[in-house]
Motif scaffolding. Sequence first.
Motif, PDB file in Angstrom:
ATOM      1  N   ALA A  88      83.688   8.868  24.631  1.00  0.00           N
ATOM      2  CA  ALA A  88      84.799   7.906  24.652  1.00  0.00           C
ATOM      3  C   ALA A  88      84.609   6.813  23.615  1.00  0.00           C
ATOM      4  O   ALA A  88      85.593   6.215  23.153  1.00  0.00           O
ATOM      5  CB  ALA A  88      84.927   7.291  26.042  1.00  0.00           C
ATOM      6  N   VAL A  89      83.374   6.542  23.224  1.00  0.00           N
ATOM      7  CA  VAL A  89      83.095   5.527  22.207  1.00  0.00           C
ATOM      8  C   VAL A  89      83.077   6.134  20.809  1.00  0.00           C
ATOM      9  O   VAL A  89      83.705   5.628  19.874  1.00  0.00           O
ATOM     10  CB  VAL A  89      81.744   4.834  22.484  1.00  0.00           C
ATOM     11  CG1 VAL A  89      81.374   3.885  21.347  1.00  0.00           C
ATOM     12  CG2 VAL A  89      81.791   4.082  23.811  1.00  0.00           C
ATOM     13  N   THR A  90      82.368   7.238  20.668  1.00  0.00           N
ATOM     14  CA  THR A  90      82.036   7.766  19.342  1.00  0.00           C
ATOM     15  C   THR A  90      82.997   8.829  18.842  1.00  0.00           C
ATOM     16  O   THR A  90      83.312   8.877  17.652  1.00  0.00           O
ATOM     17  CB  THR A  90      80.600   8.333  19.370  1.00  0.00           C
ATOM     18  OG1 THR A  90      79.693   7.289  19.722  1.00  0.00           O
ATOM     19  CG2 THR A  90      80.204   8.930  18.040  1.00  0.00           C
ATOM     20  N   TYR A  91      83.475   9.681  19.731  1.00  0.00           N
ATOM     21  CA  TYR A  91      84.211  10.865  19.310  1.00  0.00           C
ATOM     22  C   TYR A  91      85.729  10.701  19.385  1.00  0.00           C
ATOM     23  O   TYR A  91      86.429  10.735  18.365  1.00  0.00           O
ATOM     24  CB  TYR A  91      83.772  12.069  20.146  1.00  0.00           C
ATOM     25  CG  TYR A  91      84.396  13.378  19.738  1.00  0.00           C
ATOM     26  CD1 TYR A  91      83.845  14.149  18.722  1.00  0.00           C
ATOM     27  CD2 TYR A  91      85.542  13.862  20.374  1.00  0.00           C
ATOM     28  CE1 TYR A  91      84.401  15.364  18.349  1.00  0.00           C
ATOM     29  CE2 TYR A  91      86.117  15.064  20.004  1.00  0.00           C
ATOM     30  CZ  TYR A  91      85.542  15.813  18.992  1.00  0.00           C
ATOM     31  OH  TYR A  91      86.114  17.003  18.615  1.00  0.00           O
ATOM     32  N   TRP A  92      86.247  10.512  20.588  1.00  0.00           N
ATOM     33  CA  TRP A  92      87.698  10.540  20.768  1.00  0.00           C
ATOM     34  C   TRP A  92      88.448   9.489  19.956  1.00  0.00           C
ATOM     35  O   TRP A  92      89.508   9.798  19.375  1.00  0.00           O
ATOM     36  CB  TRP A  92      88.058  10.441  22.251  1.00  0.00           C
ATOM     37  CG  TRP A  92      87.690  11.662  23.042  1.00  0.00           C
ATOM     38  CD1 TRP A  92      86.786  11.765  24.051  1.00  0.00           C
ATOM     39  CD2 TRP A  92      88.211  12.989  22.860  1.00  0.00           C
ATOM     40  NE1 TRP A  92      86.707  13.050  24.517  1.00  0.00           N
ATOM     41  CE2 TRP A  92      87.583  13.818  23.811  1.00  0.00           C
ATOM     42  CE3 TRP A  92      89.158  13.543  22.001  1.00  0.00           C
ATOM     43  CZ2 TRP A  92      87.872  15.188  23.912  1.00  0.00           C
ATOM     44  CZ3 TRP A  92      89.442  14.891  22.108  1.00  0.00           C
ATOM     45  CH2 TRP A  92      88.804  15.703  23.037  1.00  0.00           C
ATOM     46  N   PRO A  93      87.962   8.244  19.855  1.00  0.00           N
ATOM     47  CA  PRO A  93      88.702   7.276  19.030  1.00  0.00           C
ATOM     48  C   PRO A  93      88.807   7.696  17.570  1.00  0.00           C
ATOM     49  O   PRO A  93      89.806   7.395  16.904  1.00  0.00           O
ATOM     50  CB  PRO A  93      87.889   5.988  19.181  1.00  0.00           C
ATOM     51  CG  PRO A  93      87.168   6.150  20.473  1.00  0.00           C
ATOM     52  CD  PRO A  93      86.831   7.597  20.555  1.00  0.00           C
ATOM     53  N   ASN A  94      87.794   8.396  17.059  1.00  0.00           N
ATOM     54  CA  ASN A  94      87.845   8.803  15.659  1.00  0.00           C
ATOM     55  C   ASN A  94      88.753   9.998  15.440  1.00  0.00           C
ATOM     56  O   ASN A  94      89.315  10.158  14.349  1.00  0.00           O
ATOM     57  CB  ASN A  94      86.427   9.066  15.151  1.00  0.00           C
ATOM     58  CG  ASN A  94      85.703   7.771  14.852  1.00  0.00           C
ATOM     59  OD1 ASN A  94      86.043   7.064  13.900  1.00  0.00           O
ATOM     60  ND2 ASN A  94      84.736   7.434  15.693  1.00  0.00           N
ATOM     61  N   VAL A  95      88.902  10.837  16.449  1.00  0.00           N
ATOM     62  CA  VAL A  95      89.931  11.873  16.384  1.00  0.00           C
ATOM     63  C   VAL A  95      91.301  11.208  16.273  1.00  0.00           C
ATOM     64  O   VAL A  95      92.130  11.571  15.430  1.00  0.00           O
ATOM     65  CB  VAL A  95      89.868  12.782  17.628  1.00  0.00           C
ATOM     66  CG1 VAL A  95      91.042  13.765  17.637  1.00  0.00           C
ATOM     67  CG2 VAL A  95      88.543  13.542  17.677  1.00  0.00           C
ATOM     68  N   GLN A  96      91.528  10.208  17.119  1.00  0.00           N
ATOM     69  CA  GLN A  96      92.801   9.476  17.091  1.00  0.00           C
ATOM     70  C   GLN A  96      93.004   8.779  15.749  1.00  0.00           C
ATOM     71  O   GLN A  96      94.095   8.843  15.155  1.00  0.00           O
ATOM     72  CB  GLN A  96      92.820   8.451  18.224  1.00  0.00           C
ATOM     73  CG  GLN A  96      94.084   7.593  18.245  1.00  0.00           C
ATOM     74  CD  GLN A  96      94.017   6.468  19.265  1.00  0.00           C
ATOM     75  OE1 GLN A  96      93.076   6.393  20.071  1.00  0.00           O
ATOM     76  NE2 GLN A  96      95.005   5.582  19.235  1.00  0.00           N
ATOM     77  N   LEU A  97      91.954   8.107  15.260  1.00  0.00           N
ATOM     78  CA  LEU A  97      92.064   7.355  14.009  1.00  0.00           C
ATOM     79  C   LEU A  97      92.344   8.282  12.831  1.00  0.00           C
ATOM     80  O   LEU A  97      93.205   7.988  11.988  1.00  0.00           O
ATOM     81  CB  LEU A  97      90.785   6.558  13.762  1.00  0.00           C
ATOM     82  CG  LEU A  97      90.710   5.779  12.446  1.00  0.00           C
ATOM     83  CD1 LEU A  97      91.826   4.742  12.358  1.00  0.00           C
ATOM     84  CD2 LEU A  97      89.338   5.113  12.297  1.00  0.00           C
ATOM     85  N   TRP A  98      91.625   9.389  12.757  1.00  0.00           N
ATOM     86  CA  TRP A  98      91.827  10.308  11.639  1.00  0.00           C
ATOM     87  C   TRP A  98      93.234  10.885  11.649  1.00  0.00           C
ATOM     88  O   TRP A  98      93.906  10.941  10.609  1.00  0.00           O
ATOM     89  CB  TRP A  98      90.787  11.421  11.675  1.00  0.00           C
ATOM     90  CG  TRP A  98      90.934  12.399  10.547  1.00  0.00           C
ATOM     91  CD1 TRP A  98      90.822  12.126   9.204  1.00  0.00           C
ATOM     92  CD2 TRP A  98      91.230  13.789  10.646  1.00  0.00           C
ATOM     93  NE1 TRP A  98      91.037  13.282   8.466  1.00  0.00           N
ATOM     94  CE2 TRP A  98      91.281  14.303   9.336  1.00  0.00           C
ATOM     95  CE3 TRP A  98      91.451  14.654  11.729  1.00  0.00           C
ATOM     96  CZ2 TRP A  98      91.549  15.652   9.075  1.00  0.00           C
ATOM     97  CZ3 TRP A  98      91.717  15.991  11.474  1.00  0.00           C
ATOM     98  CH2 TRP A  98      91.759  16.483  10.154  1.00  0.00           C
ATOM     99  N   ALA A  99      93.705  11.322  12.830  1.00  0.00           N
ATOM    100  CA  ALA A  99      95.074  11.854  12.910  1.00  0.00           C
ATOM    101  C   ALA A  99      96.080  10.787  12.497  1.00  0.00           C
ATOM    102  O   ALA A  99      97.053  11.071  11.779  1.00  0.00           O
ATOM    103  CB  ALA A  99      95.357  12.349  14.329  1.00  0.00           C
TER     104      ALA A  99
END
Length: 399
Positions: free
Chosen positions: A45-56
């Motif tokens: 929830a800290v490292t992975y999912w936000p960066n998926v959201q940010l990149w998209a």
Amino acid sequence: MKRRTFGALAAAALAAGVAVPALAQETLTIGAVAPKTGPLAGGAAVTYWPNVQLWAHDVNARGGLQVGDAQYMVEVIEYDDQTNPGETIKAVQRLVSQDEADIVLPPYSTGLNLAAAPIYNRFGLPMVTATATTDQADQLSQQFPNVFFTLGGAQAIVESTVVAMDALRDEGVIGNKLAMVNVADAFGIELMNQAGPAFEAAGYDIVYETSYPLGTQDLSPVMKGAKAAGPDAFIAWSYPPDTFALTEQAIVEGLEVGAFFTAVGTAFPAYQARFGDDAEGVLGIGGVHADGEAFQEYAARHEEVTGAKPDYWASAMVYSSFQVLEEAIREVGSLDNPAIIEFIKGHAFDTVIGVLDFNENNNNTAFWTVGQWQDGVFKGVASTGREGAVPVLAGPDWN
């Protein structure tokens, strides 16, 4: 295994209260699988999912992903693997076979990446891992030539940790007595196996050593045992839940050590938010050039888009791995996976973490290894070729 569909453009419009028109161009489906539940959900929830959201979000804000002469908006299908390797594998199979995802991003954590590598190889998917730490990288990339490693291996992390401890020992901050524990999964076991002999060879006496299962709720016995051994320094090869729990127990017990090191999760903003001044001087795995312009720009955009701060280690690497994939697709001019894999092997990439240059599929020349909380920021104190390291300081005072 739970599915969630996330369209970055649509989400942004809905958040702004704007009606979403039909898109005038085709979309690409991006598949992402990682924990939303289970022991590793907090870390993801800290490292992975936000960066998926940010990149998209960033891709769509630029007008879409460039593939040949066309640009495609992207939407993300998310699966919760429940911190279960079997669910990770099933989710990847479903993304390819049923959802017909155009791109499948790698999962989260060392264990889940290693478990999923064969299925990514079976489908011929480029797999640029950003949360796997292993010394098996060279062997795995020979077995699975589609798999790339960016975060470094256990040996380099252990060697840097020994050097950091040596610096404190030379200054008289710590002596030779060391307590060392690990979470009993692929990540913790590999680091512990490297660290024991390395510290003994450097003249340290391991006065307390134990492991504990992933997901252990009560770590007070571990910390009580460590304190009773009277160590000069404490090291835990830990994952986020136990990183927090071990720190809390160390403070409760009033552990008196000149160096306190925990692994994954130490670099999370929530760590400093949770422990405040007690976080000062705590050492941990990873780090970044926290004062560098590239990281600061990325961190500001991360917080603006996702509403959360990135961590000071793997967050930027996760985003960088997506940048590698995006550039490879753009330069190849198609979604031809074999061509994308070959392109990644033969090129260097400018990313928010710095240059990523793969040698034998392994970014083994430049990555952060050890960081420390100093003045409210987790700053890199050791790396294998990154700029911006600061000197290591004495550990926390909890008495």
